[in-house]
Design an enzyme around this catalytic site. Structure first.
Site, PDB file in Angstrom:
ATOM      1  N   MET A  93      75.526  24.972   9.302  1.00  0.00           N
ATOM      2  CA  MET A  93      74.347  25.576   7.867  1.00  0.00           C
ATOM      3  C   MET A  93      75.270  27.059   7.535  1.00  0.00           C
ATOM      4  O   MET A  93      74.775  28.251   6.694  1.00  0.00           O
ATOM      5  CB  MET A  93      73.486  26.188   8.519  1.00  0.00           C
ATOM      6  CG  MET A  93      73.261  27.291  10.385  1.00  0.00           C
ATOM      7  SD  MET A  93      71.843  26.940  11.163  1.00  0.00           S
ATOM      8  CE  MET A  93      72.519  28.376  12.490  1.00  0.00           C
ATOM      9  N   ASP A 132      75.916  22.180  23.023  1.00  0.00           N
ATOM     10  CA  ASP A 132      76.890  21.275  21.974  1.00  0.00           C
ATOM     11  C   ASP A 132      78.509  21.709  22.317  1.00  0.00           C
ATOM     12  O   ASP A 132      79.261  21.794  21.014  1.00  0.00           O
ATOM     13  CB  ASP A 132      76.638  21.705  20.253  1.00  0.00           C
ATOM     14  CG  ASP A 132      77.113  20.973  19.281  1.00  0.00           C
ATOM     15  OD1 ASP A 132      77.778  19.937  19.476  1.00  0.00           O
ATOM     16  OD2 ASP A 132      77.337  21.786  17.926  1.00  0.00           O
TER      17      ASP A 132
END
Length: 432
Positions: free
Chosen positions: A23, A134
């Site tokens: 993002m 992640d």
């Protein structure tokens, strides 16, 4: 954003953006006040979605909370033309994904050195109950000193804090296919063992040059992760040391309970393997860089397992004798995993109050390791027994009777592991 733009009369952007990642739009910049290079990360769109802005801000806040040399520092935050941004420490290095793509599989020493450093970051994260969610090669950079830096806390969560736990309003499960743990795939709860899975997948990638699970489609990859037994690096790279092969195999266990208990346990296996850190062409050309890297690892070493802040139920003093008796009863009743958990709790309790050299600490950890044998978890038992053996040798010397007994037990268990098993891991899990 435009080249040369100045933010807050202080941060000058570089000539062009470095990348669009997730993002964020990432620029190199210069802090003109302190005369140092920085990275400036913006939210992508000119009029960003409110949910994207919220995710961006929570990433910055969570990264700032984790004050550790293995995580890029957050220097400042701000907003320009409606776009939030963060100013971060600039890392001069290469991502592990690019490193493997350029160099191929890394040496055993460097795999261990990098993994040991990541373990220390995960240990620090657990101290504040932060789960990264992640961990993968593209989210770790190796700088020119050989130090590993864990990046991108965009999916991180604090399970006990509603301000940070949710990523989107739908609370959807996110991660990276092939590296996200099975509990993430299934939308279940995550904890520090979720990050240990990501570390195992990353180590497999560094050792073999390929991800541990790789299907033709996303669906087949996910199915391999959920249904197939964890892969072993030795099936691809035969010279992988057995202790490292067992560690990666355990880290990739489908059930979180079958993975190592903490990052400290992982570090204890990896750090001794971080030897012969040869120069990496184009990345670490200076042989002294490898020495500095290893010194960096030692500087982050969790010399004693750090006690987490106790949950309310743990704040009362343990009755050691009564708890040990309960563990024995659980073991006798066939509740081996619960017994192992209780013995580990007793070992941590005793180590905190009487030190790690107390004989009861060794005894409790030995019983916990042995409890995994009737579950068929020979690899996990052997890994813990070998750690105890190393500690015992350091304390009592290689010829001590207890050392010789433990060596014999490990040899017998190794032979037992090689024998055909009576049931699969999935059948055992169903029974327990």
């Amino acid at each position: 954003m435009a080249a040369g733009m100045i933010l807050k009369d202080r941060y000058r952007l570089g000539r062009f953006p470095l990348a669009h990642k997730g993002m964020g739009e990432v620029w190199a910049g210069q802090d003109t006040l302190l005369d140092r290079p920085v990275i400036v990360k913006f939210v992508n769109a000119a009029a960003p979605d409110i949910d994207v802005v919220r995710r961006f801000r929570r990433e910055v806040l969570l990264t700032a909370r984790l004050d550790h040399p293995g995580v890029p520092a957050i220097y400042d935050v701000g907003e320009q033309d409606g776009r939030p941004y963060a100013v971060l420490q600039q890392i001069h290095g290469i991502s592990l994904s690019d490193l493997v793509a350029e160099q191929g599989p890394l040496s055993i020493g460097w795999v261990a050195a990098i993994g040991a450093q990541i373990s220390c970051v995960l240990l620090a994260a657990r101290q504040i109950r932060l789960v990264h969610r992640d961990i993968k090669p593209s989210n770790v950079m190796l700088d020119k000193s050989g130090a590993a830096k864990v990046l991108d806390f965009g999916l991180a969560a604090l399970p006990d804090d509603d301000r940070y736990s949710r990523i989107t309003q739908s609370d959807q499960s996110l991660g990276t296919v092939g590296y996200m743990a099975p509990e993430q795939i299934l939308g279940g709860p995550t904890d520090h063992r979720t990050d240990l899975y990501g570390l195992g997948a990353t180590l497999f990638d560094l050792l073999t040059g390929r991800p541990p699970f790789d299907g033709v489609t996303t669906t087949t990859t996910l199915r391999h992760q959920l249904d197939d037994p964890p892969p072993r690096p030795t099936h691809v790279r035969s010279e992988t040391p057995a202790v490292l092969d067992d560690l990666v195999h355990a880290l990739l266990a489908t059930d979180p309970k079958d993975r190592p208990a903490t990052a400290t346990e992982v570090y204890a296996v990896l750090a001794p393997l971080a030897q012969d850190l040869v120069p990496i062409p184009g990345v670490l050309d200076d042989p002294a860089g490898a020495v500095r890297a290893y010194a960096a690892i030692l500087g982050r070493a969790p010399l004693q397992p750090q006690r987490l802040a106790a949950a309310p139920s743990e704040q009362t003093e343990l009755d050691v004798e009564r708890t040990a008796e309960q563990a024995e009863q659980l073991h006798t009743a066939g509740e081996f995993r619960a017994a192992a958990r209780q013995w580990r709790q007793l070992a941590d309790h005793q180590a905190q109050r009487r030190g790690g050299d107390d004989p009861l600490v060794f005894e409790f950890r030995l019983r916990a390791a042995r409890a995994h044998v009737p579950l068929g978890e020979h690899d996990r038992a052997l890994r813990q027994l070998n750690l105890l053996l190393q500690e015992r040798i350091r304390t009592d010397g290689p010829r001590h009777a207890a050392v010789l007994d433990l060596q014999q037990e490990i040899e017998q268990l190794t032979k037992q592991r090689s024998a055909p098993r009576q049931s699969s891991r999935y059948e055992r899990n169903a029974d327990h």
